[in-house]
Design a protein around this motif. Structure first.
Motif, PDB file in Angstrom:
ATOM      1  N   THR A 200     -10.250  -1.278   4.096  1.00 22.30           N
ATOM      2  CA  THR A 200      -9.054  -1.511   3.277  1.00 22.30           C
ATOM      3  C   THR A 200      -8.296  -0.207   3.074  1.00 22.30           C
ATOM      4  O   THR A 200      -8.854   0.773   2.600  1.00 22.30           O
ATOM      5  N   GLN A 201      -7.003  -0.240   3.439  1.00 20.06           N
ATOM      6  CA  GLN A 201      -6.160   0.945   3.302  1.00 20.06           C
ATOM      7  C   GLN A 201      -5.245   0.862   2.088  1.00 20.06           C
ATOM      8  O   GLN A 201      -4.886   1.878   1.497  1.00 20.06           O
ATOM      9  N   ALA A 202      -4.829  -0.348   1.736  1.00 23.67           N
ATOM     10  CA  ALA A 202      -3.962  -0.568   0.579  1.00 23.67           C
ATOM     11  C   ALA A 202      -4.357  -1.884  -0.078  1.00 23.67           C
ATOM     12  O   ALA A 202      -4.963  -2.757   0.550  1.00 23.67           O
ATOM     13  N   ILE A 203      -4.005  -2.024  -1.366  1.00 30.27           N
ATOM     14  CA  ILE A 203      -4.397  -3.195  -2.149  1.00 30.27           C
ATOM     15  C   ILE A 203      -3.157  -3.867  -2.725  1.00 30.27           C
ATOM     16  O   ILE A 203      -2.269  -3.196  -3.257  1.00 30.27           O
ATOM     17  N   LYS A 227      -6.777   4.466  -3.796  1.00 31.79           N
ATOM     18  CA  LYS A 227      -5.935   3.845  -2.769  1.00 31.79           C
ATOM     19  C   LYS A 227      -4.645   3.309  -3.386  1.00 31.79           C
ATOM     20  O   LYS A 227      -4.598   2.971  -4.576  1.00 31.79           O
ATOM     21  N   PRO A 228      -3.581   3.229  -2.593  1.00 31.54           N
ATOM     22  CA  PRO A 228      -2.323   2.679  -3.122  1.00 31.54           C
ATOM     23  C   PRO A 228      -2.458   1.208  -3.488  1.00 31.54           C
ATOM     24  O   PRO A 228      -3.097   0.435  -2.767  1.00 31.54           O
ATOM     25  N   VAL A 229      -1.857   0.840  -4.619  1.00 27.48           N
ATOM     26  CA  VAL A 229      -1.880  -0.542  -5.095  1.00 27.48           C
ATOM     27  C   VAL A 229      -0.453  -1.009  -5.310  1.00 27.48           C
ATOM     28  O   VAL A 229       0.364  -0.306  -5.914  1.00 27.48           O
ATOM     29  N   ILE A 230      -0.149  -2.205  -4.812  1.00 27.92           N
ATOM     30  CA  ILE A 230       1.135  -2.863  -5.033  1.00 27.92           C
ATOM     31  C   ILE A 230       0.879  -4.091  -5.891  1.00 27.92           C
ATOM     32  O   ILE A 230      -0.060  -4.850  -5.630  1.00 27.92           O
ATOM     33  N   ALA A 231       1.681  -4.308  -6.922  1.00 28.81           N
ATOM     34  CA  ALA A 231       1.492  -5.453  -7.807  1.00 28.81           C
ATOM     35  C   ALA A 231       2.632  -6.454  -7.659  1.00 28.81           C
ATOM     36  O   ALA A 231       3.762  -6.090  -7.325  1.00 28.81           O
ATOM     37  N   TYR A 232       2.303  -7.700  -7.913  1.00 29.54           N
ATOM     38  CA  TYR A 232       3.324  -8.747  -8.030  1.00 29.54           C
ATOM     39  C   TYR A 232       2.896  -9.660  -9.169  1.00 29.54           C
ATOM     40  O   TYR A 232       1.742 -10.112  -9.217  1.00 29.54           O
ATOM     41  N   ILE A 233       3.806  -9.939 -10.089  1.00 32.06           N
ATOM     42  CA  ILE A 233       3.522 -10.802 -11.232  1.00 32.06           C
ATOM     43  C   ILE A 233       4.405 -12.045 -11.149  1.00 32.06           C
ATOM     44  O   ILE A 233       5.635 -11.940 -11.149  1.00 32.06           O
ATOM     45  N   ALA A 234       3.767 -13.188 -11.074  1.00 32.34           N
ATOM     46  CA  ALA A 234       4.511 -14.447 -11.051  1.00 32.34           C
ATOM     47  C   ALA A 234       4.932 -14.840 -12.462  1.00 32.34           C
ATOM     48  O   ALA A 234       4.427 -14.301 -13.448  1.00 32.34           O
ATOM     49  N   GLY A 235       5.855 -15.786 -12.558  1.00 33.25           N
ATOM     50  CA  GLY A 235       6.214 -16.355 -13.853  1.00 33.25           C
ATOM     51  C   GLY A 235       7.107 -15.505 -14.721  1.00 33.25           C
ATOM     52  O   GLY A 235       7.125 -15.663 -15.945  1.00 33.25           O
ATOM     53  N   VAL A 288       4.222  -2.032   0.642  1.00 36.02           N
ATOM     54  CA  VAL A 288       2.955  -1.625   1.238  1.00 36.02           C
ATOM     55  C   VAL A 288       3.177  -0.559   2.300  1.00 36.02           C
ATOM     56  O   VAL A 288       2.457   0.458   2.340  1.00 36.02           O
ATOM     57  N   ARG A 289       4.186  -0.757   3.133  1.00 35.92           N
ATOM     58  CA  ARG A 289       4.472   0.237   4.178  1.00 35.92           C
ATOM     59  C   ARG A 289       4.818   1.607   3.579  1.00 35.92           C
ATOM     60  O   ARG A 289       4.374   2.638   4.058  1.00 35.92           O
ATOM     61  N   LYS A 290       5.608   1.603   2.526  1.00 41.82           N
ATOM     62  CA  LYS A 290       5.959   2.866   1.859  1.00 41.82           C
ATOM     63  C   LYS A 290       4.716   3.535   1.276  1.00 41.82           C
ATOM     64  O   LYS A 290       4.564   4.761   1.324  1.00 41.82           O
ATOM     65  N   ALA A 291       3.807   2.722   0.739  1.00 41.99           N
ATOM     66  CA  ALA A 291       2.633   3.264   0.067  1.00 41.99           C
ATOM     67  C   ALA A 291       1.635   3.887   1.036  1.00 41.99           C
ATOM     68  O   ALA A 291       0.944   4.843   0.670  1.00 41.99           O
ATOM     69  N   ILE A 292       1.551   3.364   2.253  1.00 43.04           N
ATOM     70  CA  ILE A 292       0.528   3.859   3.181  1.00 43.04           C
ATOM     71  C   ILE A 292       1.052   4.913   4.132  1.00 43.04           C
ATOM     72  O   ILE A 292       0.314   5.412   4.981  1.00 43.04           O
ATOM     73  N   LYS A 293       2.328   5.295   4.011  1.00 42.34           N
ATOM     74  CA  LYS A 293       2.866   6.349   4.867  1.00 42.34           C
ATOM     75  C   LYS A 293       2.262   7.704   4.502  1.00 42.34           C
ATOM     76  O   LYS A 293       2.059   8.001   3.336  1.00 42.34           O
TER      77      LYS A 293
END
Length: 293
Positions: A200-203, A227-235, A288-293
């Protein structure tokens, strides 16, 4: 965790929570399903699986079992899980929804004492794309890669995986921790697992209104995750004062900040932790792409 092609897997119960399609998909994907357990149906075949009355009978015939997928009536989940733990099964996936909270409290105390990983209830389980499915994840949305997904949702998990797949970003593992009132494993546990996972490279973390698990995750990411983490919150546009039934949050909001459990409260927590938050699922691959560069 033991998530390999050799891992022996059983299914406890055959209710509306699992179908012949799900069983066929798991077997076609390479999951080593060895048997089913359904009291009163011992000696029969169901979905091309031999069926036993008791978990201990499966262990006696096939040897140690790594994982059980529990699909019984929600009021029978506790008994099924305790039976699995008594047979030294250390990975439990609970597909069933609506498990009584006090049953989950009792189960989690036993699981902790026996070092057992519990995923769910109300979860499609775990998928390691290209290798193994433990549950009901639709495999067509996934492709092997190095982005880990941990989510409270079910269908939204598939949508996020599909957005990543379309963008050419494969997934290392995807797990839905479940959205019942009380669930077995937490965001924190899975963040640690994915942070230590070499593949796993990013979460990507997918949250939703209700409870405080996203806020706790945001603090943990800031303090302990490398490791880089990207979040998304529904609702985010849910009406004020409305709570998602499946998150079972009514009891947890008494005496709390009126914004506790809202999508806005969770977004603020991630912003304070400097975790990038996607406005919509289609934006996740770009972040995600920005985070793993």
């Amino acid at each position: 965790m033991n998530l390999t092609l050799d891992s022996k897997v059983i299914i406890q119960g055959f209710s509306e929570f699992i179908t012949a399609t799900h069983v066929t998909q798991m077997k076609a994907y390479g999951t080593n399903l060895v048997a089913g357990v359904n009291p009163g149906f011992g000696g029969k075949q169901l979905y091309d699986l031999p069926v036993f009355d008791l978990v201990e009978e499966v262990v006696k015939q096939f040897g140690p079992i790594d994982t059980t997928i529990i699909c019984v009536n929600p009021y029978q989940v506790l008994d099924a899980a305790l039976e699995a733990i008594a047979s030294n099964i250390r990975q439990i996936i609970i597909i069933s929804a609506g498990v009584p909270p006090l049953d989950m409290v009792q189960l989690l105390r036993k699981a902790e004492a026996c070092e057992t990983l519990v995923v769910g209830p109300n979860s499609p389980g775990i998928i390691v794309p290209g290798k193994i499915i433990l549950g009901t994840h639709p495999s067509e949305f996934y492709t092997p890669g190095n982005v880990g997904i941990v989510s409270r949702s079910s269908t939204l998990t598939y949508e996020v995986a599909w957005e990543l797949t379309k963008a050419g970003l494969g997934q290392s593992i995807s797990v839905s921790i479940g959205s019942d009132t009380i669930v077995g494993s937490s965001f924190l546990q899975w963040l640690q697992i994915l942070d230590e996972d070499e593949s796993t490279q990013a979460i990507v973390l997918v949250g939703q209104p209700g409870g405080g698990s996203e806020e706790a995750a945001a603090r943990y990411i800031a303090e302990a995750i490398d490791k880089p983490v990207i979040a998304y919150i529904a609702g985010k546009h849910a009406p004020p004062g409305k709570h998602w039934r499946q998150t079972g949050t009514l009891a947890t909001i008494i005496g709390r900040d009126p914004n506790f459990g809202t999508a806005q409260h969770k977004l603020l927590a991630f912003q304070e932790a400097h975790v990038p938050v996607a406005e919509r699922p289609s934006q996740i691959p770009e972040l995600v792409r920005k985070a793993i560069k």
